[in-house]
Scaffold this active site. Structure first.
Site, PDB file in Angstrom:
ATOM      1  CG  ASP A 478      35.467  42.598  40.762  1.00  0.00           C
ATOM      2  OD1 ASP A 478      34.459  42.975  41.768  1.00  0.00           O
ATOM      3  OD2 ASP A 478      35.508  43.269  39.877  1.00  0.00           O
ATOM      4  CG  ASP A 548      34.312  49.279  37.687  1.00  0.00           C
ATOM      5  OD1 ASP A 548      35.034  48.947  38.383  1.00  0.00           O
ATOM      6  OD2 ASP A 548      33.441  48.979  37.970  1.00  0.00           O
TER       7      ASP A 548
HETATM    8  C1  DGJ Z   1      34.805  45.129  37.999  1.00  0.00           C
HETATM    9  C2  DGJ Z   1      36.116  45.322  39.047  1.00  0.00           C
HETATM   10  O1  DGJ Z   1      35.083  47.023  39.148  1.00  0.00           O
HETATM   11  C3  DGJ Z   1      37.027  46.312  37.556  1.00  0.00           C
HETATM   12  O2  DGJ Z   1      37.810  46.753  37.726  1.00  0.00           O
HETATM   13  C4  DGJ Z   1      37.159  44.676  36.909  1.00  0.00           C
HETATM   14  O3  DGJ Z   1      38.234  44.292  38.741  1.00  0.00           O
HETATM   15  C5  DGJ Z   1      36.370  44.302  36.355  1.00  0.00           C
HETATM   16  N1  DGJ Z   1      35.142  44.295  37.531  1.00  0.00           N
HETATM   17  C6  DGJ Z   1      36.897  42.904  36.146  1.00  0.00           C
HETATM   18  O4  DGJ Z   1      35.894  42.119  35.602  1.00  0.00           O
END
Ligand code: DGJ
Length: 745
Positions: A478, A548
């Site tokens: 991430d 997301d």
């Molecule tokens: C952003 C990601 O896109 C989410 O899927 C998740 O992993 C969060 N970060 C966790 O902090």
């Protein structure tokens, strides 16, 4: 031969699949773009380049008033010698002068394709799969050599370009703009298609006329970003999915980029793509080389659909790498939307049991497993398991998952550091910052200084330790903030404008090292969802968390936009809970499944809260996807109906052999007493007989339509089409599976 040079005509001709790209040396010295379009069978152009004297277009040669660089269609334009348009290269010498005069020096044509050294590269597995042309342009005064690279790939309509600077002089040069490509084309009344967006609203297909102005599509955020994507198409006025000409460019770079479209006074459009010159200046020492990122360039004569399929095939074969390139990806459960930071071993194991029971293949433990991370304010950089949550450690937890006959995956955010972390307390100078200046936080975190070798090496070692100690099959990588206060204490004052680019080089080196060191791990990249969905990252990590936003209806336009060039196998898409956490919408589990099956299917919800009926639906979805995922992941995509009008959406995948296909239809807003419509399919064999089965009538309020299975000819499916059932309600959908019928002899 895919690349040929005619020394009499002084023309280079590149056969780029169904297209031809022709360049010529003008006056034996200036490299010009002469043709890019449908394949020319004669390879070269007989037509000369027509020049006329133009007022206010100066002449580099006093005895030729028709010749001006201002009116010449150029392959790599520079500043200061009579072309007033934006240049591809800008440099500054020690004496303050900025002039470069590039002339053809030599060229080489060879089999294969070179890999870039520190940047993501497309590649070949055997030399015979590609041919490369390198053209050296040379500035005699500064001794700067500019090598333009062009690679064409057998069976693909995508050209790959990049540029190599080689400083053969003896005084340093400051390079403030070095684009990966330029070309000057005639594109009357063309329109631009690009993919702007925002967090949780990524890659919205956006059209605008080219007009007579300059457009700059760019990122200044240190990441390719949610806000723009390093992709651009220029399409003829009547473009559709199936018809019309399209030019496309996509940059394999995940940092600050710029795509320029600039139409001049004589209707010539200059297209340039590369590292964003914004906040960029590279000090090139004598003897040093500088490589630009690669850019993919395409010409597609049959609409946006053909463009997408050209890219999907090319990326699947020559960009995605590692053992997962050709492997179907496991169906995963991710605990993020199920638990966020609030979990312990017992909760996770219950979730894993539920997941196993419905057929899920991979369990992913997301954010919150390390340090003291009970929210997003702390612990990034402290990659040590939190024994409050996992008292037996990560290795033991992973083993328990494996014992359930599932694979185990783990979340990291390696490029970041929390101010509240042991790492920051020990190494406060390991992040990007400018001494004496305020340091901005974003999601309560700082960005590690990946332009520093020391920092990158430390992160490689930290991750290597964890990945070697626990049984990890998958990593979600991430990146949850963009770069501010872009400064590095590891670099000299005169190199501070190199930081953003060196940051990307550091990221790529760390990714390259870890993905090679752990080839059996499936890496999925993520940046707050789809903030770095670009060809650069795809070279290291063969799938990306698309957004997301997990709402099925919002996902339609995000996934349609993404599918313009990125293949289904690269797109992570999950079924989540309702009301949806991002938009509050309620959709049926059936619809959520159908939309998530447009890419790599996953689940991201608390299965423990579901009733038996929903679990049964999920079991069916998984079994269904397992049967069809090869068609989705390796097949050809046809976007039949765009969700942009907010009415409905439909997409079709057809297997390479055209013996299997799957069609998904989603009704966005229901209408009373609607017209009955048909979906005309594409890509099937006209003379083939198919057995067609409609699914989804059980749960979605479909008015009876029988029989559910029909035997139909390919041409009937493509000319007459499939009758869309009358769906009674918003956000409902159905799916048809299509298989070559076994006709009894
Ligand atoms: C952003 C990601 O896109 C989410 O899927 C998740 O992993 C969060 N970060 C966790 O902090």
């Amino acid at each position: 031969m895919m690349i040929v040079y005619d020394s009499n005509l002084q023309q280079f001709s590149l056969q780029v699949g169904k297209a031809s790209y022709v360049m010529a040396l003008h006056k034996g010295s200036y490299l010009t773009t002469r043709y890019f379009g449908l394949r020319l069978h004669g390879d070269f152009l007989a037509s000369p380049f027509v020049e006329v004297p133009r007022s206010f277009s100066p002449n580099p040669m006093a005895d030729d008033e028709r010749f001006s660089l201002d009116t010449l269609p150029q392959e790599y334009p520079v500043f200061g010698n009579s072309d007033f348009r934006l240049p591809a290269l800008e440099v500054e010498f020690e004496d303050g002068s900025r002039l470069v005069d590039l002339h053809y020096d030599q060229h080489r044509i060879y089999e294969g394709k070179p890999k870039l050294h520190v940047l993501p590269s497309t590649y070949v597995e055997e030399e015979k799969q590609a041919q490369t042309l390198e053209i050296d342009l040379f500035d005699a005064v500064s001794q700067l050599r500019v090598t333009l690279r062009y690679t064409v790939f057998a069976g693909h309509s995508i050209l790959v370009r990049s540029v190599l600077l080689h400083h053969e002089g003896d005084a340093p040069i400051r390079v403030s703009r070095v684009m990966s490509m330029a070309m000057d084309l005639s594109l009357p009344d063309y329109q631009m298609l690009h993919l702007p967006g925002a967090h949780a609203r990524e890659r919205e297909m956006t059209w605008q006329p080219i007009g007579k102005t300059m457009h700059s599509i760019e990122s200044r955020r240190g990441a390719s970003s949610h806000q723009q994507n390093p992709f651009l198409a220029l399409a003829s006025p009547t473009i559709t999915e199936e018809d019309g000409e399209v030019y496309s460019v996509a940059l394999a770079y995940s940092g600050n980029f710029q795509l320029v479209v600039d139409t001049d006074q004589y209707d010539v459009t200059r297209v340039m793509v590369g590292i964003n010159p914004f906040d960029f200046r590279y000090l090139l020492s004598p003897g040093e080389k500088f490589e630009t990122p690669e850019v993919t360039v395409g010409f597609h004569a049959h609409g946006l659909g053909e463009m997408s399929r050209d890219y999907h095939r090319f990326f699947r074969k020559h960009l995605l790498s590692g053992r997962y390139r050709d492997q179907l990806r496991p169906i995963l459960i991710n605990n993020w939307e199920a638990t966020y930071f609030q979990f312990d071993e017992q909760v996770l194991l219950q979730l894993a049991d539920e997941a196993k029971e419905v057929g899920i293949e991979l369990f992913v433990l997301d954010d919150g497993w390390f340090g003291q991370r009970d929210d997003d304010r702390t612990s990034l950089g402290d990659w040590v398991v939190d024994t409050r949550k996992l008292p037996h450690g990560l290795g033991a937890f992973g083993e328990q998952i494996r014992q359930k006959n599932m694979r185990f995956g783990l979340w990291f955010e390696p490029e970041m550091i929390s101010p509240d972390s042991a790492l920051y307390r020990t190494h406060p100078d390991w992040c990007l910052f400018v001494p004496g200046r305020n340091q901005s936080v974003s999601r309560h975190q700082y960005v590690l200084d990946f332009s520093s070798k020391e920092v990158c090496d430390a992160i490689i070692e930290q991750l290597t330790k964890i990945l070697s100690q626990a049984p990890i099959d998958y990593v979600k990588w991430d990146m949850n903030r963009h770069l501010t206060e872009v400064g590095s204490v590891s670099l000299a004052a005169n190199r501070q404008k190199e930081v953003s680019h060196r940051y990307m080089l550091g990221v790529y080196r760390v990714m390259d090292t870890l993905t090679k060191r752990f080839p059996f791990i499936l890496f999925e990249s993520c940046s707050g969802g789809g903030g770095r969905f670009d060809p650069g990252l795809l070279a290291y990590m063969p799938q990306v968390w698309t957004s997301d936003n997990t709402d099925a209806i919002a996902r339609l336009s995000i996934q349609f936009g993404t599918s313009l060039i990125y293949p289904a196998i690269a797109m992570g898409s999950h079924v989540s809970a309702v009301p949806n956490h991002q938009v509050g919408r309620v959709t049926t589990l059936q619809t959520r499944g159908y939309v998530a099956m447009m890419g790599n299917l996953g689940y991201e919800l608390d299965l423990r809260r579901l009733g038996e009926e929903d679990r049964a639906t999920i079991r069916q979805q998984i079994a269904f996807y397992q049967q069809w995922r090869d068609v989705i992941c390796f097949g050809d995509l046809y976007r039949l109906k765009h969700p942009s009008k907010q009415q409905d959406a439909a997409f079709l995948y057809v297997s390479e052999k055209r013996d299997r296909a799957i069609v998904t239809y989603i009704q966005i807003m229901a209408r009373a007493n609607p017209a009955l419509k048909r979906l005309r399919l594409q890509g099937l064999a006209t003379n083939e007989t198919y057995s067609v089965t409609l699914h989804g009538t059980e749960q979605t309020g479909v008015f009876a339509l029988s029989p559910l299975t029909l035997v139909m000819n390919g041409d009937e499916l493509m000319q007459y089409g499939l009758a869309i059932p009358y769906l009674h309600g918003d956000f409902l959908g159905c799916v048809w599976t299509i298989e070559k019928a076994e006709i009894a002899p």
